[in-house]
Every structure is written in C-alpha cells, then in structure tokens.
Design a protein around this motif. Structure first.
Motif, PDB file in Angstrom:
ATOM      1  N   LEU A  23      34.615  34.684  38.073  1.00 48.28           N
ATOM      2  CA  LEU A  23      33.355  34.075  37.679  1.00 48.28           C
ATOM      3  C   LEU A  23      32.705  33.331  38.843  1.00 48.28           C
ATOM      4  O   LEU A  23      31.488  33.223  38.931  1.00 48.28           O
ATOM      5  CB  LEU A  23      33.631  33.112  36.520  1.00 48.28           C
ATOM      6  CG  LEU A  23      32.519  32.905  35.517  1.00 48.28           C
ATOM      7  CD1 LEU A  23      32.074  34.239  34.933  1.00 48.28           C
ATOM      8  CD2 LEU A  23      33.020  32.011  34.388  1.00 48.28           C
ATOM      9  N   SER A  24      33.547  32.821  39.759  1.00 52.68           N
ATOM     10  CA  SER A  24      33.003  31.992  40.832  1.00 52.68           C
ATOM     11  C   SER A  24      32.026  32.766  41.715  1.00 52.68           C
ATOM     12  O   SER A  24      31.087  32.193  42.238  1.00 52.68           O
ATOM     13  CB  SER A  24      34.140  31.401  41.665  1.00 52.68           C
ATOM     14  OG  SER A  24      34.790  32.413  42.387  1.00 52.68           O
ATOM     15  N   TYR A  25      32.203  34.089  41.839  1.00 50.73           N
ATOM     16  CA  TYR A  25      31.261  34.873  42.640  1.00 50.73           C
ATOM     17  C   TYR A  25      29.871  34.777  42.055  1.00 50.73           C
ATOM     18  O   TYR A  25      28.886  34.572  42.760  1.00 50.73           O
ATOM     19  CB  TYR A  25      31.681  36.347  42.687  1.00 50.73           C
ATOM     20  CG  TYR A  25      32.968  36.565  43.398  1.00 50.73           C
ATOM     21  CD1 TYR A  25      32.983  36.694  44.780  1.00 50.73           C
ATOM     22  CD2 TYR A  25      34.161  36.631  42.707  1.00 50.73           C
ATOM     23  CE1 TYR A  25      34.166  36.875  45.451  1.00 50.73           C
ATOM     24  CE2 TYR A  25      35.348  36.809  43.363  1.00 50.73           C
ATOM     25  CZ  TYR A  25      35.356  36.937  44.741  1.00 50.73           C
ATOM     26  OH  TYR A  25      36.518  37.112  45.397  1.00 50.73           O
ATOM     27  N   LYS A  26      29.813  34.963  40.738  1.00 48.29           N
ATOM     28  CA  LYS A  26      28.526  34.913  40.062  1.00 48.29           C
ATOM     29  C   LYS A  26      27.923  33.510  40.162  1.00 48.29           C
ATOM     30  O   LYS A  26      26.736  33.353  40.430  1.00 48.29           O
ATOM     31  CB  LYS A  26      28.710  35.328  38.593  1.00 48.29           C
ATOM     32  CG  LYS A  26      27.460  35.277  37.748  1.00 48.29           C
ATOM     33  CD  LYS A  26      26.470  36.347  38.171  1.00 48.29           C
ATOM     34  CE  LYS A  26      25.165  36.218  37.391  1.00 48.29           C
ATOM     35  NZ  LYS A  26      24.122  37.077  37.975  1.00 48.29           N
ATOM     36  N   LEU A  27      28.761  32.492  39.952  1.00 47.23           N
ATOM     37  CA  LEU A  27      28.252  31.121  39.955  1.00 47.23           C
ATOM     38  C   LEU A  27      27.734  30.718  41.326  1.00 47.23           C
ATOM     39  O   LEU A  27      26.686  30.084  41.440  1.00 47.23           O
ATOM     40  CB  LEU A  27      29.355  30.171  39.476  1.00 47.23           C
ATOM     41  CG  LEU A  27      29.704  30.335  37.997  1.00 47.23           C
ATOM     42  CD1 LEU A  27      30.986  29.600  37.648  1.00 47.23           C
ATOM     43  CD2 LEU A  27      28.558  29.843  37.122  1.00 47.23           C
ATOM     44  N   ILE A  28      28.450  31.108  42.368  1.00 45.91           N
ATOM     45  CA  ILE A  28      28.000  30.797  43.727  1.00 45.91           C
ATOM     46  C   ILE A  28      26.666  31.492  43.994  1.00 45.91           C
ATOM     47  O   ILE A  28      25.720  30.907  44.518  1.00 45.91           O
ATOM     48  CB  ILE A  28      29.068  31.208  44.758  1.00 45.91           C
ATOM     49  CG1 ILE A  28      30.262  30.267  44.656  1.00 45.91           C
ATOM     50  CG2 ILE A  28      28.488  31.210  46.174  1.00 45.91           C
ATOM     51  CD1 ILE A  28      31.437  30.645  45.519  1.00 45.91           C
ATOM     52  N   GLU A  29      26.587  32.754  43.583  1.00 51.97           N
ATOM     53  CA  GLU A  29      25.348  33.503  43.742  1.00 51.97           C
ATOM     54  C   GLU A  29      24.179  32.780  43.081  1.00 51.97           C
ATOM     55  O   GLU A  29      23.058  32.790  43.577  1.00 51.97           O
ATOM     56  CB  GLU A  29      25.558  34.879  43.121  1.00 51.97           C
ATOM     57  CG  GLU A  29      24.360  35.778  43.112  1.00 51.97           C
ATOM     58  CD  GLU A  29      24.708  37.094  42.430  1.00 51.97           C
ATOM     59  OE1 GLU A  29      25.616  37.778  42.913  1.00 51.97           O
ATOM     60  OE2 GLU A  29      24.089  37.421  41.406  1.00 51.97           O
ATOM     61  N   MET A  30      24.446  32.140  41.945  1.00 55.44           N
ATOM     62  CA  MET A  30      23.391  31.440  41.210  1.00 55.44           C
ATOM     63  C   MET A  30      23.146  30.035  41.769  1.00 55.44           C
ATOM     64  O   MET A  30      22.405  29.257  41.173  1.00 55.44           O
ATOM     65  CB  MET A  30      23.736  31.348  39.723  1.00 55.44           C
ATOM     66  CG  MET A  30      23.898  32.672  39.013  1.00 55.44           C
ATOM     67  SD  MET A  30      22.440  33.724  39.088  1.00 55.44           S
ATOM     68  CE  MET A  30      21.392  32.908  37.886  1.00 55.44           C
ATOM     69  N   GLY A  31      23.791  29.691  42.850  1.00 55.98           N
ATOM     70  CA  GLY A  31      23.518  28.412  43.497  1.00 55.98           C
ATOM     71  C   GLY A  31      24.468  27.287  43.105  1.00 55.98           C
ATOM     72  O   GLY A  31      24.271  26.151  43.518  1.00 55.98           O
ATOM     73  N   LEU A  33      27.189  25.745  44.143  1.00 56.52           N
ATOM     74  CA  LEU A  33      28.076  25.703  45.304  1.00 56.52           C
ATOM     75  C   LEU A  33      28.948  24.467  45.245  1.00 56.52           C
ATOM     76  O   LEU A  33      28.533  23.437  44.705  1.00 56.52           O
ATOM     77  CB  LEU A  33      27.247  25.642  46.579  1.00 56.52           C
ATOM     78  CG  LEU A  33      26.163  26.690  46.719  1.00 56.52           C
ATOM     79  CD1 LEU A  33      25.272  26.356  47.896  1.00 56.52           C
ATOM     80  CD2 LEU A  33      26.801  28.047  46.907  1.00 56.52           C
ATOM     81  N   PRO A  34      30.143  24.548  45.801  1.00 58.78           N
ATOM     82  CA  PRO A  34      30.943  23.339  45.926  1.00 58.78           C
ATOM     83  C   PRO A  34      30.142  22.285  46.703  1.00 58.78           C
ATOM     84  O   PRO A  34      29.523  22.611  47.721  1.00 58.78           O
ATOM     85  CB  PRO A  34      32.155  23.807  46.732  1.00 58.78           C
ATOM     86  CG  PRO A  34      32.250  25.260  46.455  1.00 58.78           C
ATOM     87  CD  PRO A  34      30.847  25.732  46.284  1.00 58.78           C
ATOM     88  N   ALA A  55      20.403  23.349  41.921  1.00 55.50           N
ATOM     89  CA  ALA A  55      19.612  23.963  42.990  1.00 55.50           C
ATOM     90  C   ALA A  55      18.129  24.047  42.647  1.00 55.50           C
ATOM     91  O   ALA A  55      17.464  25.020  43.001  1.00 55.50           O
ATOM     92  CB  ALA A  55      20.161  25.360  43.313  1.00 55.50           C
TER      93      ALA A  55
ATOM     94  N   ARG B 107      17.825  29.371  45.803  1.00 54.75           N
ATOM     95  CA  ARG B 107      18.526  30.520  45.257  1.00 54.75           C
ATOM     96  C   ARG B 107      17.857  31.824  45.665  1.00 54.75           C
ATOM     97  O   ARG B 107      18.520  32.823  45.920  1.00 54.75           O
ATOM     98  CB  ARG B 107      18.598  30.415  43.742  1.00 54.75           C
ATOM     99  CG  ARG B 107      19.727  31.183  43.145  1.00 54.75           C
ATOM    100  CD  ARG B 107      19.481  31.406  41.678  1.00 54.75           C
ATOM    101  NE  ARG B 107      18.237  32.129  41.480  1.00 54.75           N
ATOM    102  CZ  ARG B 107      17.398  31.909  40.493  1.00 54.75           C
ATOM    103  NH1 ARG B 107      17.650  30.990  39.609  1.00 54.75           N
ATOM    104  NH2 ARG B 107      16.290  32.614  40.384  1.00 54.75           N
ATOM    105  N   GLN B 213      28.469  34.736  51.073  1.00 55.28           N
ATOM    106  CA  GLN B 213      27.494  33.975  50.291  1.00 55.28           C
ATOM    107  C   GLN B 213      27.470  32.502  50.704  1.00 55.28           C
ATOM    108  O   GLN B 213      26.401  31.917  50.840  1.00 55.28           O
ATOM    109  CB  GLN B 213      27.804  34.118  48.799  1.00 55.28           C
ATOM    110  CG  GLN B 213      27.659  35.561  48.314  1.00 55.28           C
ATOM    111  CD  GLN B 213      27.512  35.667  46.817  1.00 55.28           C
ATOM    112  OE1 GLN B 213      28.001  34.828  46.080  1.00 55.28           O
ATOM    113  NE2 GLN B 213      26.849  36.710  46.373  1.00 55.28           N
ATOM    114  N   TYR B 217      24.336  30.332  52.240  1.00 59.50           N
ATOM    115  CA  TYR B 217      23.813  29.102  51.632  1.00 59.50           C
ATOM    116  C   TYR B 217      23.802  27.953  52.641  1.00 59.50           C
ATOM    117  O   TYR B 217      22.916  27.109  52.619  1.00 59.50           O
ATOM    118  CB  TYR B 217      24.605  28.726  50.388  1.00 59.50           C
ATOM    119  CG  TYR B 217      24.007  29.294  49.123  1.00 59.50           C
ATOM    120  CD1 TYR B 217      22.711  28.949  48.733  1.00 59.50           C
ATOM    121  CD2 TYR B 217      24.730  30.160  48.317  1.00 59.50           C
ATOM    122  CE1 TYR B 217      22.151  29.467  47.587  1.00 59.50           C
ATOM    123  CE2 TYR B 217      24.173  30.686  47.155  1.00 59.50           C
ATOM    124  CZ  TYR B 217      22.888  30.335  46.793  1.00 59.50           C
ATOM    125  OH  TYR B 217      22.327  30.836  45.665  1.00 59.50           O
TER     126      TYR B 217
END
Lengths: 75, 667
Positions: A23-31, A33-34, A55, B107, B213, B217
């Motif tokens: 899931l983290s791939y999708k979440l990072i893609e959506m902004g 970020l840690p 974001a 984004r 990614q 960012y």
C-alpha cells in the motif's frame, strides 16, 4: 506513535512510516510521504472511510488503509 | 521527425485525474472528437483534431486524451493504458502535453517530472491557473520553465483561457535537458534512460521504485520552495469544507443524497418519457407512411417493420442516456460524486459494490442500458464489473407493462389488504424482489470474481466547482454517439432477424395466409384480419420456435403461445404484451388482452392463466435477460462477448429455476 485511524477529527500529525509495503507505494504516490504533515479532516458517518488533508489537497481512504500509516501527533 | 515539413503534429495529453485534462481536451478540439478503442481492453480512446494557424503556417494537430494517472507506476488498467502508450511509444507521439493542476502542484509534479524524463518534446499546461490566482498561489513561471527545461503554459481550460498559447507552445515544443531521476543510475550505467527503466520496473513493487518516487518528491519540494509561494489559509477550501459539513453529515448527507437520487429517478423515469414518445410516434408515422405509399411487398415490409422498427428501438434510448449522463456529468464535475461515494462506500462494499454504484443502481429501475454505460465512473475494475453484471436484475420500466398485465389477471382491481390495493403491493413486491436478488447476486460475485488488480479506495476529494455546460454537453454527445454506433448495430441486426422470423414461415400454409391477409386488408372485417394474423404468426418461424421450445417450458406452466412471446420479447420485454395481443387476436388495449387471457381454458376446461402460471411468468420476467439492448451494451462496455453471455446464461437459469419452483409450488 499511533496509526492514522486513531487520530481525532481536526488533529494534526506527521507521517512517520508505513506497515504495509504494498500500500505504501500508492500512498507515497498520492503525496503521503514520511515527514509530511497531515490533518484528519473527516470520518464518514458509518465510521469508514476517513479523509485527510495532505500535500495541499484532501484524500479519502478506507480504515484498513489508514491503519497502515504510522503517525506522530503534533504535540 | 521535423514538424515543419508536413505540419502534422501528434499530441498526447497526460495528467492526474481531476487536473482538468478532459476539459482541456474539449477546449482544444471542440466537437472534433471521436471515441475508439485501445486494442484488447475496455478503456475508451478519445481522439480529436484541431487546426492551428501561426506565423503563416497551418498546423494540423491530432490529440489523444490518455486516461488519468497519478504516476508512471500504474495501479489500475486505465493507468496502465496511459503509461504503456508513452513508455512503449505505441503511436509515434510528437509532443507530450502534461496537464498539471496549478492549485495542487506537489502531487501533480510527480507525474510531470516522470513525463519530462521520457524525453518527449514536452509542454506543461499549468491548468486551473485562475483558481491558483484566487488562492493567492504565486508561481514564478520563468523559474519553473528553467528548472523543468520545457515550455510551461498557464491555462484555464474551463474558461478557455490560454488555449491559443498552449497550441503555440506545442508547435515549438522541445525535450528537456534536465532530468529528475537519481543520478546514480547514470553513474552505474552509461546508457541509462528513464523509459528503459520504466519498461523493466513500472509493474514492480520494489525498493528501487519507492526510491524513485521519494527522490522525485525531494526535488519537487525544492522546486516548490524556490518557485512557488502558497499562502497558509485557502478560501476555496473553506467553502468546500462548509459544503462538506452538509453533504457528509450523518443525517443531512443521506437526505441530500436521497434528494439527488430522487431527481435522477424522476428525470430518467418520467421526463424522459416525453421525448421517447415523440420518437416512437414519429417512427410509427413513418412506418405507416411507408406501408401506405410503397407497394406492398417484402422490401417495404423489411424497411418498415424490420429496419425502421430497429432504428426506432435504438433511438428510443437516447433521451434516457442523455439525461442520465447529464446528471452524472454534473455530479462528477461539481465534485459531489466523490462525497456520495464517501458516505456510501461502507454500505456498498459489503456487496462488492462501490460508493459510485448508487447512481447506476437507482437509474437501473428506469433502464439498464444507460445505467450500464454510467458505471464508467467506478474506478475499480472488479467493482465496476460486478455492478454491470447485476444491473439487469433490477426491475426496469420495460418490465412494468408485463407485470401490470399479469398481475391484473390474478388480482382483481377491488381486492384490498386493509386500506392497500393488493395489485399495488404485488407490484412493489416485484421491485423489492429485484433489488434483493440484485444484492444477493452481488454478494456472491464479490467472492467469485477474481481480478488481477489491487483494489484501493484511496481517492481524491476534489474541491467543489461549478459544472461546465460545454464539457458536459460534449460528454453527453459522445456517450449518445457511442451507443448509437456501437450497441445500435447489434440491436438493429437482432431486430431484423426477429422481423424475418416472425414474417416468414416454412411451407405453403404461411404464404397462403399472407395472401388471405392481403385480401382481408382491403375487404375483410377487422375481426377476420386479426384472426388471420393470429394464424399467420403461429405458422411463422417464430411460431414454429414457440412450439419447438414448448417441451422445455412446460415445467414452468407455459404453452407454445407463451413460448412465441418469450421468443419475440427477447427484443425487449414489453414486446410480450403486443405479441400476446396478436396471438389471442386482441387489440392492443390492456382490458381487451386481459379478457381474452382470462377466458382462455385448457383441455380440462380450467383457466390457463391461473395463480401458478401467472406467478411463474412474473418471476421469469423479473429475472430473465430478455433484452437485446442490454446484451449489446454490456458487450460494448466490457469489450467482449464473455460477460454478456455469462449474464444471459446466469439470468436465464435463475429465471427458469425460480419460475419452475413457484409453478410447482402453486399448482
């Protein structure tokens, strides 16, 4: 450290990590970020899904997705 | 690949969902669009053209509007189409236009930097620049141009601003000298290109993908800090938050949704009836004109009862399709659809459906055809497939005449249960039964359907915006066009086949009857004519077919006469009533058919249409996929015969088994 689903509406927090790699791939893609600051903006009337400000926009996710995001509430 | 030699430029549009990509596409091409297919997938391909004069040169720009995607690591089938199109460079794209939401740069720039790294000649369209201005977001255009290394054009596609500037930029587009991937790739491998990187890694979930990614960012944060100033408080978002207080409220939120559904229902069910009856009336007049002005014969009969009837059957759907998509357009464009989805998701998910299934399910009570087309908005492939599959089980308006006739046969007008009319209760029961079976089927489908797509709900809640008349009307027009051209072909073909089967028959008997009818048409009485037509139908291929299937439908309590009606009403359920009228030599008024049916007795002198037979018929029509238009539409929407055929088999079996059960129980 708590998971995002435990935040209260209006509460701010910093994203620290993810406990589901897929899931983290999708979440990072959506902004999501840690280190990113988020606010829990609403919870759907039936308790799921919920929505966060991240974001500069609003993102809605299901409870089990929110559970995978580990956050640190802003003191 | 010099552009100036032939001045033909092939452009691909890419961008995040909700970045206004389709509005920009509409602003660029206007009505000059066509909808086609990507090979082998269910995704529609939107293409358009525009001519552009600049510096004494005329450019012919053709544009492909790729499906929205958040990055070049695709998560859904739609996203994969967009990514593959560019990464594999399937159609020799000359210029890539990246549509970016200027109010949501962080984004959106993720996709933009990836796109720039593909090394196409690129233009970045900073869309919704008007909203960015209103929100006091300050963008240093020159700085952004320099750091990205490509043309950056501010646009406001909703108000058609910046469109000419964008076209100019397309004619002089260049690829960037900057790159945004991690430089260490290049250090390890001299020949590294990001395109090749995506070819091998785009479907992976590996550290290398995550690193790409995060690296981007980091760069984006740097770009934003240097070239963009965003104020803390955003007025537009406050308005949105206020509206959300109502639309996601535990009480008012659902009331508002109910109100929206009520409006949709009213429009599709009642308002659409007026234009539909005009279309029907117009075609009836045309058919009459042909049969009275052309010489009698095969050709004029084919023309009026085969071709014209078929075309009118296709065009009849236009009002409902147009109205439903008008609503869907408004709901999507304004941002409300995401909220409806937000408050309904938990409930719908129990049945394998999606928050966005609500609108198609409600409009399905009017007609499955536009509703199936309306499932396009459902992002998850699996949830969309389930919604399409179950939709025809909902009792649509074409079942109403069948229900009304049959219920009237077994429940007299004046039977009451307390203060309630029994006929009304039974009719409502049929609708509820439809809904119930629909949900149960969805629940099973959820467990049965396996799809190779990870389901995310992660969904943007866009800010509220006024819907734009222009882009909605273009969308409505495209939907109608797609239906008439694609599904229409199949509907027309089936209706010509059905015409042939009912107007032709084997052997001499049929021809003799045809001659008698011709004589009777000029000299005979109406009663005589009706009797002859009854005989003719029985001797036609359809009649033979009715006799042929009789052994199979006997256990349901149906005789060959009902068999004939089952065959003809495959065109559309309501045809059942008309065929029954012809078979029993009644005129088309309900009371007349009703009397004829009630007087019909079997060998033992008992009425044929008793409780058992009628309930068997009711259940059969509730569940059977007696609708060629639905089949044609599902074929068109899923781009294969697999799903419509599965649906046909499933629903026919369900109809047969339940009709059998109720007949055996009641007789």
């Amino acid at each position: 450290m708590i998971s995002l689903e435990n935040l209260e509406i209006g509460q701010e927090a910093f994203i620290r990590s993810f406990n589901n790699s897929d899931l983290s791939y999708k979440l990072i893609e959506m902004g999501c970020l840690p280190g990113e600051k988020i606010t829990l903006s609403k919870i759907a009337p039936l308790g799921c899904p919920l929505a966060i400000h991240v974001a500069g926009y609003e993102l809605s996710l299901r409870k089990e997705e929110a559970r995978t995001i580990i956050v640190e509430p802003v003191a | 690949m010099s552009l100036n030699q032939n001045n033909n430029i092939k452009v691909a549009l890419i961008g995040n969902p909700n970045a206004g990509k389709s509005t920009l596409f509409n602003a660029l091409t206007g009505l000059n669009q066509k909808t086609g297919n990507y090979s082998g997938v269910t995704v529609d391909k939107h293409e358009g053209r525009t001519e552009f004069k600049f510096n004494d040169l005329v450019y012919d720009i053709s544009i492909v509007d790729l499906p929205g995607t958040y990055s070049f690591f695709p998560k859904t089938i739609d996203e994969k189409i967009a990514c593959d199109f560019l990464v594999q460079n399937k159609e020799n794209v000359d210029v890539l236009v990246v549509v970016v939401d200027a109010t949501n740069l962080k984004r959106n720039l993720l996709l933009a930097t990836q796109a720039i790294d593909l090394k196409y000649k690129t233009v970045v369209a900073l869309n919704m620049i008007d909203e960015a201005d209103q929100q006091f977001i300050k963008i240093d255009m020159e700085g952004l141009r320099n750091v990205l290394g490509v043309e950056v054009v501010p646009t406001d596609s909703r108000n058609q601003n910046g469109i000419n500037e964008l076209k100019q930029a397309i004619t002089r587009a260049k690829s960037s000298d900057s790159f945004f991937y991690d430089i260490s790739h290049k250090q390890k491998n001299e020949d590294f290109t990001y395109k090749e990187f995506l070819k091998t890694h785009s479907a992976e979930k590996s550290e290398i993908v995550k690193a790409d990614q995060l690296y981007r960012y980091n760069t984006i944060n740097y770009i934003l800090a240097k070239h963009i100033h965003t104020p803390e408080q955003l007025s537009k978002k406050e308005t949105t938050a206020r509206i959300d207080k109502l639309t996601t409220h535990p009480v008012f939120g659902y009331l508002f949704l109910l109100f929206v559904l009520f409006l949709v229902f009213q429009f599709i069910f009642f308002i659409a009836e007026y234009p539909m009856s005009w279309i029907e009336g117009g075609f009836l007049a045309l058919q009459e004109f042909i049969s009275s002005h052309l010489p009698h014969g095969q050709l004029s009969d084919l023309l009026s009862n085969g071709v014209l009837a078929g075309i009118s059957g296709v065009l009849m759907f236009i009002p409902q399709i147009a109205l439903l998509f008008l609503f869907i357009g408004i709901l999507e464009d304004s941002g409300y659809m995401a909220r409806a989805s937000f408050i309904m998701d938990k409930l719908m998910r129990k049945f394998g459906l999606n928050g966005k299934s609500v609108i198609p399910l409600i409009s399905g009570t009017a007609c499955a055809v536009p509703s199936i087309m309306g499932t396009r908005t459902i992002g998850s492939y699996k949830e969309r497939l389930i919604t399409v599959f179950i939709l025809p089980l909902i009792s649509c308006s074409a079942r109403l005449p069948v229900y009304t006739l049959i219920i009237a046969l077994i429940y007299p007008d004046n039977s009451f249960l307390g203060v309630f009319n029994v006929k009304g209760i039974v009719l409502m029961g049929m609708y509820l039964l439809g809904f119930f079976v629909t949900l149960v089927t969805a629940w099973f489908m959820k467990r049965l359907v396996k799809v190779k797509e990870t389901s995310f709900f992660v969904m943007e809640l866009p800010v509220y915006r006024w819907p734009q008349a222009k882009s909605i009307s273009i969308m409505v027009l495209n939907k109608v066009k797609v239906f008439v051209l694609d599904a229409g072909k199949i509907i027309l073909a089936i209706s010509i086949i059905l015409w042939f089967l009912s107007s032709h028959g084997p052997g001499k008997e049929f021809d003799e009857l045809s001659q008698k009818i011709e004589v009777a048409q000029t000299s005979g009485s109406e009663l005589q004519l009706r009797e002859l037509k009854t005989q003719q139908l029985e001797k036609s291929y359809v009649g033979k077919l009715g006799h042929f299937i009789e052994p199979a439908i006997r256990p349901l309590g149906f005789d060959w006469k009902i068999g004939i009606s089952l065959v003809t009403s495959f065109a559309a359920r309501e045809v059942f009533v008309g065929t029954m009228a012809t078979i029993y030599g009644a005129n088309e008024e309900n009371t007349s058919i009703k009397q004829k049916l009630q007087n019909e007795t079997n060998e033992a002198g008992k009425p044929v249409y008793n409780m058992a037979v009628c309930w068997s018929l009711l259940l059969f029509y509730a569940f059977a996929l007696q609708c060629m238009s639905t089949i044609a539409t599902v074929k068109r929407e899923t781009k294969s015969w697999k799903w419509p055929l599965l649906q046909l088999v499933f629903m026919t079996t369900l109809a047969y088994v339940s009709a059998f059960g109720v007949y055996q129980l009641l007789s």
